[in-house]
Design an enzyme around this catalytic site. Structure first.
Site, mmCIF file in Angstrom:
data_model
loop_
_atom_site.group_PDB
_atom_site.id
_atom_site.type_symbol
_atom_site.label_atom_id
_atom_site.label_comp_id
_atom_site.label_asym_id
_atom_site.label_seq_id
_atom_site.Cartn_x
_atom_site.Cartn_y
_atom_site.Cartn_z
ATOM 1 C CG HIS A 117 -0.167 7.362 1.359
ATOM 2 N ND1 HIS A 117 -1.352 7.974 1.699
ATOM 3 C CD2 HIS A 117 -0.072 6.271 2.155
ATOM 4 C CE1 HIS A 117 -1.938 7.297 2.669
ATOM 5 N NE2 HIS A 117 -1.177 6.257 2.967
ATOM 6 C CE1 TYR B 124 10.394 -7.055 -22.907
ATOM 7 C CE2 TYR B 124 10.297 -8.329 -20.886
ATOM 8 C CZ TYR B 124 10.666 -7.185 -21.555
ATOM 9 O OH TYR B 124 11.323 -6.180 -20.888
ATOM 10 C CG HIS C 84 -7.227 5.077 1.284
ATOM 11 N ND1 HIS C 84 -7.541 3.961 2.030
ATOM 12 C CD2 HIS C 84 -5.998 5.463 1.699
ATOM 13 C CE1 HIS C 84 -6.550 3.702 2.868
ATOM 14 N NE2 HIS C 84 -5.593 4.589 2.684
ATOM 15 C CG ASP D 223 4.254 -4.051 -22.319
ATOM 16 O OD1 ASP D 223 3.877 -4.724 -23.292
ATOM 17 O OD2 ASP D 223 5.092 -3.145 -22.400
ATOM 18 C CG HIS E 156 -1.652 1.290 1.431
ATOM 19 N ND1 HIS E 156 -2.471 1.822 0.472
ATOM 20 C CD2 HIS E 156 -1.694 2.138 2.488
ATOM 21 C CE1 HIS E 156 -3.008 2.948 0.933
ATOM 22 N NE2 HIS E 156 -2.542 3.167 2.140
#
Length: 233
Positions: A99, A231, A173, A122, A97
């Site tokens: 910010h 790839y 958020h 991609d 998580h």
């Protein structure tokens, strides 16, 4: 440090250091966790500790019911969200998580991030979903636990698989990402931030920019992830 949890504490610590090194966090905000399925626990960053002061032994061991198993510090305030995701998505090994600026800006806009280009394709074939803001009832309840519910409800409502789309925005958020391990969760956080910035700039240049056409989405995704992927080495 307990030898039983040494490996996931180290994995968690390294992932949190990478999150900071990539510029995806603000001060002490942001967190990564790493799961130990065999023992039914995960390691997560302690709450409010500056990254430069963190040590592997500071990582807190928590079970999927949010009980602290090992650690002297309080775990991240987002721990209950991580626990809910681990409990419901048994195939994931890490959760992050952040910010990060552009990811949070899109979350604050309450909009999905459209698939405009091949960098996005991609990594995934769909728009990056934004879960709607939480109801007042859920906000006033078990907020961090309910954030996990908010994520699962978003994927159910949009008919998206968490195995194919390893990232989400929480309205007003910010972003959560996950993957097979903590390092992949951090990787997905960086990809999300780059794609979010590209999409923002695209709309500044051309507010009517079209979505990437299906043939290019399929081509770019399949050459990395399809059965005949070519790839890389």
């Amino acid at each position: 440090m307990s030898s039983k949890y040494k490996s996931i504490k180290e994995e968690c610590y390294q992932a949190n250091m990478e999150l900071n090194a990539l510029g995806l966090v603000v001060y002490t905000f942001g967190n990564v966790s790493a799961v130990d399925r065999e023992n039914g626990v995960f390691a997560i960053k302690p709450s409010g500790v500056p990254y430069e002061e963190l040590k592997p032994e500071d990582m807190v061991i928590v079970d999927f019911d949010n009980h602290i198993i090992e650690g002297k510090l309080r775990p991240s305030s987002d721990t209950k969200t991580h626990a809910y995701l681990y409990k419901n998505w048994e195939d994931i090994g890490g959760v992050a998580h952040t910010h990060a600026k552009f990811s949070c800006a899109w979350a604050q806009s309450q909009l999905d991030i459209p698939i405009f280009g091949t960098t996005h394709a991609d990594h995934l074939t769909a728009d990056i979903p934004c879960a709607p803001p939480m109801s007042d009832e859920l906000i006033q309840g078990n907020y961090e636990h309910n954030t996990g519910i908010q994520i699962l409800d978003c994927f159910k409502d949009k008919n998206i698989s968490h195995k194919e789309v390893e990232m989400v925005l929480i309205g007003n958020h910010g972003p959560f990402t996950w993957g097979k391990n903590a390092a992949k969760a951090v990787y997905n956080s960086k990809v999300l931030e780059v794609v979010a910035e590209m999409a923002y700039l695209t709309l500044q240049i051309n507010p009517k920019a079209p979505r990437l056409k299906d043939s290019l989405i399929k081509k770019h995704y399949d050459r990395k992830h399809g059965k005949d992927a070519y790839y890389g080495q």
